[in-house]
Motif scaffolding. Structure first.
Motif, PDB file in Angstrom:
ATOM      1  N   ARG A 185      36.138  -7.800   6.120  1.00  4.37           N
ATOM      2  CA  ARG A 185      36.597  -8.751   5.103  1.00  4.37           C
ATOM      3  C   ARG A 185      38.059  -8.488   4.799  1.00  4.37           C
ATOM      4  NH1 ARG A 185      35.277  -5.933  -0.470  1.00  4.37           N
ATOM      5  NH2 ARG A 185      34.452  -3.990   0.331  1.00  4.37           N
ATOM      6  N   TRP A 186      38.693  -9.501   4.193  1.00  2.00           N
ATOM      7  CA  TRP A 186      40.084  -9.375   3.766  1.00  2.00           C
ATOM      8  C   TRP A 186      40.129  -8.669   2.425  1.00  2.00           C
ATOM      9  CZ3 TRP A 186      42.853 -10.077   7.722  1.00  2.00           C
ATOM     10  CH2 TRP A 186      42.647 -11.119   8.607  1.00  2.00           C
ATOM     11  N   GLY A 233      40.152 -18.848  10.043  1.00  2.00           N
ATOM     12  CA  GLY A 233      39.053 -18.803   9.081  1.00  2.00           C
ATOM     13  C   GLY A 233      38.717 -17.385   8.670  1.00  2.00           C
ATOM     14  N   GLU A 234      37.515 -17.193   8.190  1.00  2.00           N
ATOM     15  CA  GLU A 234      37.078 -15.860   7.753  1.00  2.00           C
ATOM     16  C   GLU A 234      36.878 -14.952   8.960  1.00  2.00           C
ATOM     17  OE1 GLU A 234      36.720 -14.541   4.615  1.00  2.00           O
ATOM     18  OE2 GLU A 234      37.815 -16.367   4.127  1.00  2.00           O
ATOM     19  N   ARG A 239      35.104 -12.311  11.411  1.00  2.00           N
ATOM     20  CA  ARG A 239      33.690 -12.109  11.709  1.00  2.00           C
ATOM     21  C   ARG A 239      33.531 -10.967  12.704  1.00  2.00           C
ATOM     22  NH1 ARG A 239      35.534 -16.536  14.086  1.00  2.00           N
ATOM     23  NH2 ARG A 239      35.235 -16.828  16.298  1.00  2.00           N
TER      24      ARG A 239
END
Length: 82
Positions: A47-48, A34-35, A37
Motif C-alpha cells: 500500500r501507499w 491505480g492501486e 497490487r
C-alpha cells in the motif's frame, strides 16, 4: 508513467553469512497504474504510505529504514544554529 528514486540499500542484519540479503528502499515519485497490487507471494501487504506513516509501522521490514524515512522530511538546507 512511473518514476522512482533509489534511497538506500541495506544489508539484512539478521541474515546468515551463507544466505546474505540486501533490501532496496525506493521513493515512488509518480504513479499512474491505480492501486498497487501484489503479483507474487513475496509480500503480505502492499500500500501507499507517507514517510511519516511508514516510520511508525510496527511491522516495518527493517528498523534501518526509519532514519532514511526521517531524512525525507528534512528540509533541503539544514542549518544548526548552535
Amino acid at each position: 508513467m512511473t518514476e522512482f528514486q533509489q534511497l538506500a540499500e541495506i544489508a539484512d542484519p539478521n541474515a546468515l553469512p551463507s544466505d546474505l540479503a540486501t533490501y532496496q528502499l525506493y521513493a515512488v515519485t509518480a504513479w499512474q497504474s491505480g492501486e498497487p497490487r501484489i503479483v507474487d507471494d513475496e509480500h503480505s501487504e502492499l500500500r501507499w504510505v507517507t514517510p511519516e506513516a511508514a516510520i511508525v509501522l510496527t511491522d516495518l521490514a527493517l528498523a534501518g529504514y526509519r532514519p532514511i524515512l526521517r531524512d525525507l522530511g528534512m528540509p533541503s538546507v539544514y542549518v544548526n544554529p548552535h
